[in-house]
Design a protein around this motif. Structure first.
Motif, mmCIF file in Angstrom:
data_model
loop_
_atom_site.group_PDB
_atom_site.id
_atom_site.type_symbol
_atom_site.label_atom_id
_atom_site.label_comp_id
_atom_site.label_asym_id
_atom_site.label_seq_id
_atom_site.Cartn_x
_atom_site.Cartn_y
_atom_site.Cartn_z
ATOM 1 N N ASP A 24 -51.249 0.732 -2.528
ATOM 2 C CA ASP A 24 -50.398 0.132 -1.500
ATOM 3 C C ASP A 24 -49.360 1.162 -1.076
ATOM 4 O O ASP A 24 -49.417 2.322 -1.492
ATOM 5 N N HIS A 25 -48.414 0.746 -0.253
ATOM 6 C CA HIS A 25 -47.435 1.723 0.250
ATOM 7 C C HIS A 25 -46.562 2.313 -0.852
ATOM 8 O O HIS A 25 -46.019 3.391 -0.689
ATOM 9 N N HIS A 26 -46.455 1.645 -1.995
ATOM 10 C CA HIS A 26 -45.658 2.181 -3.107
ATOM 11 C C HIS A 26 -46.387 3.297 -3.850
ATOM 12 O O HIS A 26 -45.766 4.262 -4.287
ATOM 13 N N SER A 27 -47.688 3.150 -4.007
ATOM 14 C CA SER A 27 -48.439 4.114 -4.823
ATOM 15 C C SER A 27 -49.172 5.175 -4.015
ATOM 16 O O SER A 27 -49.540 6.212 -4.559
ATOM 17 N N ALA A 28 -49.384 4.946 -2.741
ATOM 18 C CA ALA A 28 -50.227 5.848 -1.950
ATOM 19 C C ALA A 28 -49.633 7.250 -1.802
ATOM 20 O O ALA A 28 -50.370 8.234 -1.831
ATOM 21 N N VAL A 29 -48.336 7.353 -1.656
ATOM 22 C CA VAL A 29 -47.722 8.671 -1.423
ATOM 23 C C VAL A 29 -47.945 9.599 -2.613
ATOM 24 O O VAL A 29 -48.405 10.734 -2.448
ATOM 25 N N ALA A 30 -47.640 9.136 -3.812
ATOM 26 C CA ALA A 30 -47.803 9.975 -4.997
ATOM 27 C C ALA A 30 -49.276 10.283 -5.247
ATOM 28 O O ALA A 30 -49.621 11.422 -5.607
ATOM 29 N N THR A 31 -50.132 9.315 -5.029
ATOM 30 C CA THR A 31 -51.570 9.521 -5.230
ATOM 31 C C THR A 31 -52.092 10.540 -4.228
ATOM 32 O O THR A 31 -52.824 11.471 -4.583
ATOM 33 N N ARG A 32 -51.700 10.386 -2.984
ATOM 34 C CA ARG A 32 -52.113 11.307 -1.919
ATOM 35 C C ARG A 32 -51.654 12.736 -2.241
ATOM 36 O O ARG A 32 -52.422 13.687 -2.119
ATOM 37 N N THR A 33 -50.428 12.884 -2.674
ATOM 38 C CA THR A 33 -49.893 14.205 -3.013
ATOM 39 C C THR A 33 -50.680 14.842 -4.155
ATOM 40 O O THR A 33 -51.013 16.031 -4.100
ATOM 41 N N GLY A 34 -50.987 14.056 -5.173
ATOM 42 C CA GLY A 34 -51.751 14.579 -6.305
ATOM 43 C C GLY A 34 -53.145 15.024 -5.922
ATOM 44 O O GLY A 34 -53.615 16.095 -6.327
ATOM 45 N N ILE A 35 -53.817 14.222 -5.109
ATOM 46 C CA ILE A 35 -55.168 14.571 -4.677
ATOM 47 C C ILE A 35 -55.136 15.809 -3.777
ATOM 48 O O ILE A 35 -55.953 16.713 -3.916
ATOM 49 N N ASP A 36 -54.180 15.861 -2.852
ATOM 50 C CA ASP A 36 -54.082 17.015 -1.952
ATOM 51 C C ASP A 36 -53.848 18.308 -2.721
ATOM 52 O O ASP A 36 -54.420 19.350 -2.390
#
Length: 127
Positions: A24-36
């Protein structure tokens, strides 16, 4: 909503990321950064996003997938979404995401079970 985590496995050819929890909007930013970070470091030809352990995904999850699709196109690769749960698959279908990325519904669907070539690494990344 539950916190999202992911594990990954890589070889020179692919990166397989298994997401767990709610996207969701709370977890997506950190997850996206880690994957990138992994994508820029490894530069795989194929990214597998395993969503089998994701029970909830909102538009932020769609954005996460679409952003990784764009990034993989930039580095010359593609994306396969693997084993989405029933709820997540409904979101993917409603958004029409299957027109852009391949969706592997089970382990025998297609040739998406690439064998690792070279060293295999598996790490837990907490977000």
């Amino acid at each position: 909503m539950g916190r999202a985590t992911f594990t990954y496995e890589e070889s020179g050819y692919f990166l397989r990321v298994k997401l767990k929890g709610d996207i969701d909007h709370h977890s997506a930013v950190a997850t996206r950064t880690g994957i990138d970070t992994l994508l820029y470091k490894i530069r795989p030809r194929r990214l597998y996003l395993d969503l089998s352990c994701v029970d909830f995904m909102d538009s932020s999850g769609l954005g996460l997938i679409m952003g990784r699709y764009a990034l993989m196109k930039e580095i010359g690769g593609d994306v396969v979404v693997c084993e989405p749960s029933a709820g997540v698959e409904r979101v993917l279908k409603l958004a029409g995401l299957e027109r852009l990325v391949r969706v592997q519904r089970n382990k025998t669907d297609g040739a998406a079970q690439d064998k690792p070539r070279g060293r295999k690494v598996r790490k837990e990344v907490l977000k």
